[in-house]
Structures are given as C-alpha cells and as structure tokens.
Design a protein around this motif. Structure first.
Motif, PDB file in Angstrom:
ATOM      1  N   ARG A 169      -2.987  80.308 -79.166  1.00  0.00           N
ATOM      2  CA  ARG A 169      -3.382  80.061 -80.553  1.00  0.00           C
ATOM      3  C   ARG A 169      -2.638  81.018 -81.454  1.00  0.00           C
ATOM      4  O   ARG A 169      -2.001  81.968 -80.995  1.00  0.00           O
ATOM      5  N   LEU A 170      -2.716  80.766 -82.744  1.00  0.00           N
ATOM      6  CA  LEU A 170      -2.112  81.641 -83.743  1.00  0.00           C
ATOM      7  C   LEU A 170      -3.181  82.531 -84.357  1.00  0.00           C
ATOM      8  O   LEU A 170      -4.354  82.156 -84.449  1.00  0.00           O
ATOM      9  N   VAL A 177      -6.657  81.489 -86.105  1.00  0.00           N
ATOM     10  CA  VAL A 177      -6.434  80.384 -87.032  1.00  0.00           C
ATOM     11  C   VAL A 177      -7.161  79.157 -86.471  1.00  0.00           C
ATOM     12  O   VAL A 177      -6.902  78.736 -85.340  1.00  0.00           O
ATOM     13  N   LEU A 178      -8.066  78.605 -87.255  1.00  0.00           N
ATOM     14  CA  LEU A 178      -8.869  77.474 -86.792  1.00  0.00           C
ATOM     15  C   LEU A 178      -8.162  76.157 -87.081  1.00  0.00           C
ATOM     16  O   LEU A 178      -7.837  75.849 -88.217  1.00  0.00           O
ATOM     17  N   VAL A 210      -3.961  84.736 -77.233  1.00  0.00           N
ATOM     18  CA  VAL A 210      -4.301  84.053 -75.982  1.00  0.00           C
ATOM     19  C   VAL A 210      -5.668  83.411 -76.119  1.00  0.00           C
ATOM     20  O   VAL A 210      -6.486  83.829 -76.937  1.00  0.00           O
ATOM     21  N   PRO A 211      -5.956  82.367 -75.341  1.00  0.00           N
ATOM     22  CA  PRO A 211      -7.299  81.759 -75.388  1.00  0.00           C
ATOM     23  C   PRO A 211      -8.364  82.733 -74.930  1.00  0.00           C
ATOM     24  O   PRO A 211      -8.089  83.705 -74.213  1.00  0.00           O
ATOM     25  N   GLU A 212      -9.613  82.466 -75.344  1.00  0.00           N
ATOM     26  CA  GLU A 212     -10.712  83.376 -75.013  1.00  0.00           C
ATOM     27  C   GLU A 212     -10.942  83.487 -73.515  1.00  0.00           C
ATOM     28  O   GLU A 212     -11.434  84.494 -73.026  1.00  0.00           O
ATOM     29  N   ILE A 323       2.276  76.081 -78.902  1.00  0.00           N
ATOM     30  CA  ILE A 323       2.907  77.267 -78.304  1.00  0.00           C
ATOM     31  C   ILE A 323       2.235  77.528 -76.969  1.00  0.00           C
ATOM     32  O   ILE A 323       1.005  77.658 -76.895  1.00  0.00           O
ATOM     33  N   ILE A 324       3.011  77.597 -75.908  1.00  0.00           N
ATOM     34  CA  ILE A 324       2.507  77.759 -74.550  1.00  0.00           C
ATOM     35  C   ILE A 324       3.082  79.040 -73.957  1.00  0.00           C
ATOM     36  O   ILE A 324       4.296  79.263 -73.986  1.00  0.00           O
ATOM     37  N   GLY A 325       2.212  79.889 -73.425  1.00  0.00           N
ATOM     38  CA  GLY A 325       2.667  81.069 -72.701  1.00  0.00           C
ATOM     39  C   GLY A 325       2.929  80.726 -71.244  1.00  0.00           C
ATOM     40  O   GLY A 325       2.117  80.074 -70.596  1.00  0.00           O
ATOM     41  N   ILE A 326       4.078  81.166 -70.714  1.00  0.00           N
ATOM     42  CA  ILE A 326       4.489  80.830 -69.346  1.00  0.00           C
ATOM     43  C   ILE A 326       4.423  82.077 -68.473  1.00  0.00           C
ATOM     44  O   ILE A 326       4.980  83.119 -68.824  1.00  0.00           O
TER      45      ILE A 326
END
Length: 375
Positions: A169-170, A177-178, A210-212, A323-326
């Motif tokens: 997420r941003l 950011v929702l 990053v996601p929760e 946006i994806i973290g690898i």
C-alpha cells in the motif's frame, strides 16, 4: 469455530462414529450401575391412620394421624435382569471397539503399503546413489504455491523457485492511503483516495507500506503495474517505475550500489469486479432499509456488511496504482531470472483479483547502475 469444525469432522469418520458409540454405551452402563436400585424406590412417605385411646374425656375416642417409616426398598425382580442389561451394553461396547480396531488396522495397513519401510539392502543402495553426482538435467521440484492476496501475500513457483509477492500500500506522511486510484486519464501521475480531499503525486512524502499481515522487510525487488488505456498505462507504468527506483536508489542511480531490481508491466482495467462490488453495495443498502422493520434482515445485515468491507479492501471502481514487493528464493542461484519468471507467473495467476486484463510482457530495470552485477 475452526476447532468445532475439526471435532465434527473427526466424528464424521467411521472410526470417530465408533468411538462415539462406545462412549454412549459406556455412559449407559454407568447409569445402570449407579441408578438401577434407586429408579424404583418410593418417592413419598406412607401415611397411616391409627386409633388412640385417651382417658379424658372418657366419652371421646379421637383418632390421631401418625407417620410411620417406610421399611426400605426390596428388590422383587430377579438379579439376572440387571445383569442381562449390563451384558447387552457390554456386547455393544465390544462391537464398537472391534469396529475401531478394524478401522485403525486398515489405516495402518494402507499407510504401510503406501510407504513401505526400506530394507537394509535398499538403504545401502540409496546411500550409495546419494553419494554419486546428480545426473545432468535432474530436478526435484519442492515448491508449492501458498497464500492469498486477500490476506496480503502469496508465494509463486516458477522453474522450481519459491518467490514471495506482497501486495503493498501507499502511505503519505506515515499514514495509510485508503483506496487509492488514479485521478484521471489526463493527469497520469496524480492519485486520489478516500483519505485525501485533493489528488497527490508520487513525491517525497509518499512511501511504500507493507500490509498489516506482513512484517516490515527489505524486498529483493518490486513489481509495478500501470493500469489504464494504452498510452495512459505506459505513462502510469513509467511514473511507478521511477518512484520505485527513486525509493531504492535514494534518487541517484549512478551513485548507489544496491542490487534490487524493479519489474514493470502495463495492463487494461477489468471492470467485472467493480460491477460486482456496485451490486453488493446496492444489496447491502437495501438490506439496511429492510432491517429497520424485519428481524431476519437485521440478523443477515451484519454478515453482509462484513462481506462488503472485505471486498472494498481489494476491489476498486477505477484503475489503481499496483505495487508488489518481491521476496526472492534464498536458495536461488539466479535471483534475477527467478524473479522475472515468477513475476510473469504471478500476473497470469492473479490477474482477476488485481482487476487487470491483457498484461504486457514484464520489463526489468536495475535500481542502481553500479549495483547491477551484485546479484
């Protein structure tokens, strides 16, 4: 609820039903042993009427009512009745027990048949074979896909490598950011959201979040996707790629030496999920009105609202920045090739939940020109 479901699933098996039957029979036998004599005992006192001779007054002979004690319960039936009941329950217990034993024996037989124990000679041959060098082209695939983007991340298998992808997420000023979406086709670098009154651009105050459900970590690369019409998607891809490179390189690609890479692609927006979300909103709103005067609708409203909230975390009504973290496979011998192959597989397998259609080939760019050979 998961524990209750597991318990129910256990008792749905033949072995579980047999054990449950044994427990019921054992309880009935215990009940007979404890309460057999007390079931037929009297539950009230016996009242008798007796004459009582009284001297004064001599002309009267009053009758007094007294209470006598019951002499106790005496079993009138033969003892073999209770013994017969207990013997019958014992026979049922043995039937259920033999069923359990047969079931466990068959399970053990199947397990031993499916994985036979190697003999000493076979073990020696296996050890000898393991000591020999592997044959050219031999490959053992131990990777298995797992996870869900609904929970924030998945693992993808590509050419035997296990590569992780986290849906990022941003954040602006440290705040999430929702539901961010691109502002318009005419302003391809501007983003609007439910938490911002005015559009913002990808500047210094914006960062990855990053996601929760995932811990903060350093990723080996990023995958960004520009979603929209042909020319617009290219501009959005370029904006996201520049943003990711700037975050990894510190703003100057020629002076940094990190080895991370940015992978990018373009895609068209798939509005099918957006239409489904719109229908879900309408049904929930109608259920809210109905719940004011209907108890059944009120009971269904809570579940419907939870379903809507879950859908709104993933589904957007317009193209959004992706946006994806690898996270590369730590056992990989070629991180760059594995991440590139896994990115292609990721787009093919998860295009629906990402709300994209007809993705372009994945392109790769080093975050730092001096760190390109660090892989």
């Amino acid at each position: 609820m998961d524990l209750i479901a597991r318990v129910i699933a256990i008792f749905e098996t033949p072995t579980g039903m047999a054990v449950l039957g044994m427990a019921v029979v054992a309880f009935l036998a215990l009940f007979v042993l404890v309460f057999w004599d007390s079931l037929h005992m009297p539950r009230r006192d016996r009242v008798e009427e007796r004459s009582f001779d009284a001297a004064p007054p001599p002309l009267l002979d009053p009758k007094l009512i007294t209470r006598s004690e019951e002499g106790g319960f005496r079993e009138t039936r033969p003892r073999w009745v209770r013994a017969g009941v207990l013997a019958g329950l014992g026979l049922l217990f043995l039937v259920f027990g033999s069923n359990v034993a047969d079931q466990l024996g068959s399970d053990a037989a199947r397990a031993s048949f499916s994985s036979p124990r190697p003999q000493p000679v076979q073990e020696a041959k296996a050890a000898e074979t393991a000591a020999l060098p592997a044959a050219p082209g031999g490959h053992v695939d131990l990777c298995s896909p797992e996870g869900s983007l609904a929970d924030g991340g998945v693992r993808v298998c590509a050419d035997g490598a296990s590569v992780g992808f986290d849906l990022l997420r941003l954040s602006v000023g440290g705040q999430f950011v929702l539901r961010p979406v691109w502002a318009s086709d005419k302003a391809p670098t501007f983003i609007t959201s439910d938490s911002h009154a005015a559009p913002f651009t990808l500047a210094d105050g914006v960062a990855f979040a990053v996601p929760e459900t995932a811990p903060a970590q350093r990723y080996d690369g990023y995958l960004v996707i520009g979603v929209g019409a042909d020319e617009v998607s290219l501009k959005r891809e370029d904006a996201l790629r520049r943003f990711a490179v700037a975050k990894l390189s510190g703003g100057n690609r020629s002076h940094c030496d990190t080895s991370e890479r940015v992978y990018s692609a373009t895609a068209h927006f798939d509005a099918a999920n957006a239409a489904a979300l719109a229908e879900l909103k309408k049904s929930v709103e109608a259920l809210r009105k109905k719940a004011r005067r209907n108890a059944k609708a009120k009971a269904e409203l809570d579940q419907a609202e939870r379903q809507l909230a879950s859908a709104m975390l993933l589904v957007t009504e317009a193209p959004a920045p992706i946006i994806i973290g690898i996270e590369a496979d730590p056992l990989s011998t070629d991180l760059q090739a594995d991440m590139l192959a896994a990115s292609r597989v990721f787009l093919e397998e998860h295009a629906d939940i990402l709300q994209i259609d007809t993705p372009s080939p994945v392109r790769a760019l080093s975050a730092c020109t001096r760190g390109a050979a660090a892989f």
